[in-house]
Design a protein around this motif. Sequence first.
Motif, PDB file in Angstrom:
ATOM      1  N   ALA A   1       0.832  -1.203   0.000  1.00 40.54           N
ATOM      2  CA  ALA A   1       0.000   0.000   0.000  1.00 40.54           C
ATOM      3  C   ALA A   1       0.868   1.255   0.000  1.00 40.54           C
ATOM      4  CB  ALA A   1      -0.937   0.002   1.199  1.00 40.54           C
ATOM      5  N   ARG A   2       1.915   1.239   0.806  1.00 41.40           N
ATOM      6  CA  ARG A   2       2.812   2.396   0.848  1.00 41.40           C
ATOM      7  C   ARG A   2       3.488   2.600  -0.508  1.00 41.40           C
ATOM      8  NH1 ARG A   2       8.293   1.969   3.774  1.00 41.40           N
ATOM      9  NH2 ARG A   2       8.480   0.892   1.844  1.00 41.40           N
ATOM     10  N   ASN A   3       3.925   1.522  -1.144  1.00 42.69           N
ATOM     11  CA  ASN A   3       4.568   1.626  -2.456  1.00 42.69           C
ATOM     12  C   ASN A   3       3.573   2.099  -3.532  1.00 42.69           C
ATOM     13  OD1 ASN A   3       7.017   0.819  -1.407  1.00 42.69           O
ATOM     14  ND2 ASN A   3       6.692  -1.333  -1.890  1.00 42.69           N
ATOM     15  N   VAL A   4       2.344   1.620  -3.450  1.00 40.73           N
ATOM     16  CA  VAL A   4       1.303   2.074  -4.383  1.00 40.73           C
ATOM     17  C   VAL A   4       1.056   3.566  -4.186  1.00 40.73           C
ATOM     18  CG1 VAL A   4      -1.185   1.916  -4.851  1.00 40.73           C
ATOM     19  CG2 VAL A   4       0.194  -0.163  -4.708  1.00 40.73           C
ATOM     20  N   LEU A   5       1.044   4.019  -2.946  1.00 40.64           N
ATOM     21  CA  LEU A   5       0.842   5.433  -2.644  1.00 40.64           C
ATOM     22  C   LEU A   5       1.990   6.285  -3.192  1.00 40.64           C
ATOM     23  CD1 LEU A   5      -1.014   7.456  -1.207  1.00 40.64           C
ATOM     24  CD2 LEU A   5       0.348   7.093   0.847  1.00 40.64           C
ATOM     25  N   ILE A   6       3.208   5.807  -3.032  1.00 44.30           N
ATOM     26  CA  ILE A   6       4.370   6.527  -3.570  1.00 44.30           C
ATOM     27  C   ILE A   6       4.259   6.638  -5.088  1.00 44.30           C
ATOM     28  CG2 ILE A   6       6.871   6.381  -3.951  1.00 44.30           C
ATOM     29  CD1 ILE A   6       7.032   5.163  -1.069  1.00 44.30           C
ATOM     30  N   SER A   7       3.884   5.541  -5.740  1.00 43.82           N
ATOM     31  CA  SER A   7       3.708   5.571  -7.203  1.00 43.82           C
ATOM     32  C   SER A   7       2.608   6.543  -7.597  1.00 43.82           C
ATOM     33  CB  SER A   7       3.367   4.176  -7.727  1.00 43.82           C
ATOM     34  OG  SER A   7       4.438   3.302  -7.505  1.00 43.82           O
ATOM     35  N   HIS A   8       1.541   6.552  -6.812  1.00 40.83           N
ATOM     36  CA  HIS A   8       0.435   7.480  -7.071  1.00 40.83           C
ATOM     37  C   HIS A   8       0.916   8.930  -6.974  1.00 40.83           C
ATOM     38  CE1 HIS A   8      -3.614   9.161  -6.995  1.00 40.83           C
ATOM     39  NE2 HIS A   8      -3.270   9.837  -5.914  1.00 40.83           N
ATOM     40  N   TYR A   9       1.673   9.261  -5.936  1.00 39.57           N
ATOM     41  CA  TYR A   9       2.197  10.615  -5.779  1.00 39.57           C
ATOM     42  C   TYR A   9       3.098  10.995  -6.950  1.00 39.57           C
ATOM     43  CZ  TYR A   9       0.589  11.030  -0.913  1.00 39.57           C
ATOM     44  OH  TYR A   9      -0.166  11.121   0.229  1.00 39.57           O
ATOM     45  N   ARG A  10       3.923  10.050  -7.392  1.00 43.07           N
ATOM     46  CA  ARG A  10       4.808  10.328  -8.519  1.00 43.07           C
ATOM     47  C   ARG A  10       4.015  10.600  -9.792  1.00 43.07           C
ATOM     48  NH1 ARG A  10       9.152   5.606  -7.124  1.00 43.07           N
ATOM     49  NH2 ARG A  10      10.307   6.792  -5.572  1.00 43.07           N
ATOM     50  N   ARG A  11       2.981   9.795 -10.025  1.00 44.01           N
ATOM     51  CA  ARG A  11       2.139  10.023 -11.210  1.00 44.01           C
ATOM     52  C   ARG A  11       1.460  11.393 -11.136  1.00 44.01           C
ATOM     53  NH1 ARG A  11       0.685   4.525 -10.350  1.00 44.01           N
ATOM     54  NH2 ARG A  11      -1.206   5.217  -9.304  1.00 44.01           N
ATOM     55  N   GLN A  12       0.947  11.725  -9.941  1.00 49.00           N
ATOM     56  CA  GLN A  12       0.284  13.026  -9.766  1.00 49.00           C
ATOM     57  C   GLN A  12       1.264  14.172 -10.001  1.00 49.00           C
ATOM     58  OE1 GLN A  12      -2.848  11.929 -10.028  1.00 49.00           O
ATOM     59  NE2 GLN A  12      -3.432  13.557  -8.638  1.00 49.00           N
ATOM     60  N   LYS A  13       2.476  14.029  -9.492  1.00 42.94           N
ATOM     61  CA  LYS A  13       3.480  15.077  -9.652  1.00 42.94           C
ATOM     62  C   LYS A  13       3.823  15.253 -11.125  1.00 42.94           C
ATOM     63  CE  LYS A  13       7.990  16.541  -7.974  1.00 42.94           C
ATOM     64  NZ  LYS A  13       9.145  16.194  -7.165  1.00 42.94           N
ATOM     65  N   THR A  14       3.952  14.157 -11.841  1.00 38.25           N
ATOM     66  CA  THR A  14       4.252  14.214 -13.271  1.00 38.25           C
ATOM     67  C   THR A  14       3.112  14.875 -14.024  1.00 38.25           C
ATOM     68  OG1 THR A  14       5.561  12.200 -13.108  1.00 38.25           O
ATOM     69  CG2 THR A  14       4.841  12.837 -15.301  1.00 38.25           C
ATOM     70  N   ARG A  15       1.873  14.503 -13.695  1.00 39.00           N
ATOM     71  CA  ARG A  15       0.713  15.102 -14.361  1.00 39.00           C
ATOM     72  C   ARG A  15       0.627  16.591 -14.077  1.00 39.00           C
ATOM     73  NH1 ARG A  15      -3.466  10.576 -12.552  1.00 39.00           N
ATOM     74  NH2 ARG A  15      -2.806   8.953 -13.977  1.00 39.00           N
ATOM     75  N   SER A  16       0.817  16.988 -12.816  1.00 42.46           N
ATOM     76  CA  SER A  16       0.688  18.408 -12.486  1.00 42.46           C
ATOM     77  C   SER A  16       1.819  19.209 -13.128  1.00 42.46           C
ATOM     78  CB  SER A  16       0.665  18.627 -10.977  1.00 42.46           C
ATOM     79  OG  SER A  16       1.909  18.334 -10.398  1.00 42.46           O
TER      80      SER A  16
END
Length: 169
Positions: free
Chosen positions: A64-79
């Motif tokens: 879950a923590r790794n999925v969350l980190i990946s999610h944050y990275r995707r969001q940062k890239t999108r923004s």
Amino acid sequence: MNEEQDNDLAGWIKQYSVGLRRYFARRVNDADVDDLVQEVFVHLQAKRQDTAIDNPQSYTFTVARNVLISHYRRQKTRSHAFQESLTHEMEIPDFISPERTAIGIEEYRRVVQAILNLPPRARAAFQFHRFENMTYQAIAKRMGISKESVKELIHRALVQIRQARGEES
């Protein structure tokens, strides 16, 4: 995957889904919570096919923590991509020089003078239509003429204004 493993995964889903939802709800938008929980169970299912997991709770929340980190990275890239696109759209493509400003002022003066030089009825119809946003029907009623006459007056006014600006009609 055999039936015992399917039941085991179903048990994990039943046991950990509430905790995972709570974990993600504190950290991301509500709209993303279910997707992230699902992503955790997809990772767990893939991992369980290869290797036995000794401590399911610890492993589940590590995933879950790794999925969350990946999610944050995707969001940062999108923004970041969104900000770049906004920056490119907001750039002024053409510098407004003093010369360009003077040309604009002169053109404005020519248009105003052309409007003032229109015959009185054409000027009135044009002003009603362009500056008071009146319909042809309303102008016709106000001026006591037909709608077709209003069209003709405005057309003539536009032709004269275009000529004053140096455009061809």
